[in-house]
Design a protein around this motif. Structure first.
Motif, PDB file in Angstrom:
ATOM      1  N   UNK A 181       1.202  -1.393  -0.031  1.00 14.51           N
ATOM      2  CA  UNK A 181       0.169  -0.093  -0.024  1.00 14.51           C
ATOM      3  C   UNK A 181       0.595   1.168  -0.127  1.00 14.51           C
ATOM      4  N   UNK A 182       0.812   2.194  -0.742  1.00 11.97           N
ATOM      5  CA  UNK A 182       1.048   3.226  -0.938  1.00 11.97           C
ATOM      6  C   UNK A 182       0.995   4.674  -0.582  1.00 11.97           C
ATOM      7  N   UNK A 183      -0.413   4.965  -0.365  1.00 13.22           N
ATOM      8  CA  UNK A 183      -1.286   5.530   0.197  1.00 13.22           C
ATOM      9  C   UNK A 183      -0.793   6.772   0.674  1.00 13.22           C
ATOM     10  N   UNK A 184       0.038   5.814   1.731  1.00 11.16           N
ATOM     11  CA  UNK A 184       1.076   7.085   2.754  1.00 11.16           C
ATOM     12  C   UNK A 184       2.520   7.110   2.589  1.00 11.16           C
ATOM     13  N   UNK A 185       2.656   6.586   1.811  1.00 11.12           N
ATOM     14  CA  UNK A 185       4.277   6.830   1.522  1.00 11.12           C
ATOM     15  C   UNK A 185       4.838   8.483   1.450  1.00 11.12           C
ATOM     16  N   UNK A 186       6.089   8.018   2.091  1.00 16.08           N
ATOM     17  CA  UNK A 186       6.536   9.673   1.827  1.00 16.08           C
ATOM     18  C   UNK A 186       7.653   9.481   1.601  1.00 16.08           C
ATOM     19  N   UNK A 187       8.289  10.560   1.753  1.00 13.19           N
ATOM     20  CA  UNK A 187       9.625  10.903   1.709  1.00 13.19           C
ATOM     21  C   UNK A 187      10.428  11.125   2.608  1.00 13.19           C
TER      22      UNK A 187
END
Length: 326
Positions: A181-187
């Motif tokens: 799940x990438x919905x909350x991905x951050x850098x």
């Protein structure tokens, strides 16, 4: 109709530097390697969550099959990974998750993965992990991450990977799959990324084996070599992958993480620790060649090399622990 998350062309793909030909071990294992490339392609730095490599152990008959822990991926990148139930058939799930902007890990048979040509492709059935990124169901085409890169397959290989048509196996168990799940991905900004890396390193230092695992692997090696002398050549490759190759590749990954840590923290102790991890990786490669000769019947004393490896592990761990006050 093509469904995809990332716009990538297999022919133009540039792998992460950790998969360059200048490395000691150009590949680690299918799971760690595929995550290196997925994170790289998502614009994330795989080293932020690389501390897990310092806590690998010898499991009695093999080195730890090291992999990015789910909790570390969540902490470092906001990526949520968990097992899924492929109740409809893997292809349907892959397409739907791609439409939702998510990826999946899929257990696949390397017999149908063209990137393994000369190793297992059309030669033998070997379990591996891929991450599909682009699917054209009608055209029977797949773009996927695997090992040290991004590749494409089609036709009968597509059917083989997804067990379709002549490759259908009605009674077979479904493969292991995970949702990414990438919905909350951050850098994270550099300072925050370093803080997370330091926290993860401290946690993995507490999980290190209490006794030197290289010594335990060396003690197991003598009976293994005797056994290998009466086995077909392919058995040596299976043995080496599970033992010295995982030991060496994991040590190199630990070294790469600590080089990154040194560069971002300006801590010379991290670079010193990294050198011992890299030495261990180099020695493990030499050990693999030595055991190969011993398995063919040559009389080779492995003790000096394994003793050197054990000393490097001790030095690496001592310095790594000092980085986080342990």
């Amino acid at each position: 109709m093509t469904t995809r998350v990332l716009a990538i062309a297999g022919d133009d793909y540039r792998a992460h530097p950790l998969h360059s030909t200048g490395r000691i071990w150009t590949e680690t294992n299918c799971y760690a390697d595929v995550w290196l490339e997925v994170l790289h392609s998502l614009g994330l730095d795989p080293m932020v969550a690389g501390a897990f490599a310092v806590s690998a152990d010898f499991e009695g008959d093999q080195w730890t099959f090291f992999k990015y822990p789910e909790a570390d991926l969540r902490r470092a990148y906001g990526i949520d990974v968990h097992e899924m139930n492929p109740w409809r058939g893997v292809l349907q799930h892959v397409v739907e998750q791609l439409e939702l902007g998510r990826l999946m890990t899929v257990e696949a048979d390397s017999f149908y993965l063209p990137d393994t040509r000369g190793v297992s492709y059309q030669l033998e059935h070997v379990k591996s992990t891929i991450v599909p990124n682009e699917v054209d169901v009608n055209g029977r085409r797949l773009g996927y991450f695997h090992n040290a890169g991004y590749f494409e397959l089609s036709g009968g290989d597509f059917d083989g990977v997804f067990r379709l048509g002549d490759h259908a196996e009605p009674g077979a168990l479904p493969p292991y799959t995970e949702i990414i799940r990438l919905e909350s991905m951050h850098r994270l900004p550099d300072d925050a990324a370093l803080d997370v890396a330091r926290t993860l390193l401290a946690e993995h230092v507490t999980r290190r084996p209490g006794a030197n695992p290289v010594i335990r692997m060396a003690n197991r090696m003598a009976p293994d070599v005797d056994w290998l002398r009466n086995q077909p050549p392919q058995m040596f490759h299976l043995w080496a992958f599970g033992t010295v190759r995982q030991c060496g590749a994991c040590a190199e990954l630990a070294g790469a993480f600590l080089i990154w840590f040194a560069d971002h923290s300006s801590n010379p102790l991290a670079k010193e620790a990294a050198q011992h991890w890299m030495n261990l990786a180099e020695h493990a490669k030499s050990l693999q060649f030595s055991v190969a000769r011993a398995a063919r019947g040559r009389q080779i004393d492995l003790e000096p090399l394994t003793a050197q490896m054990a000393a490097e592990w001790d030095s690496a761990q001592d310095l790594t622990g000092k980085l986080v006050g342990s």
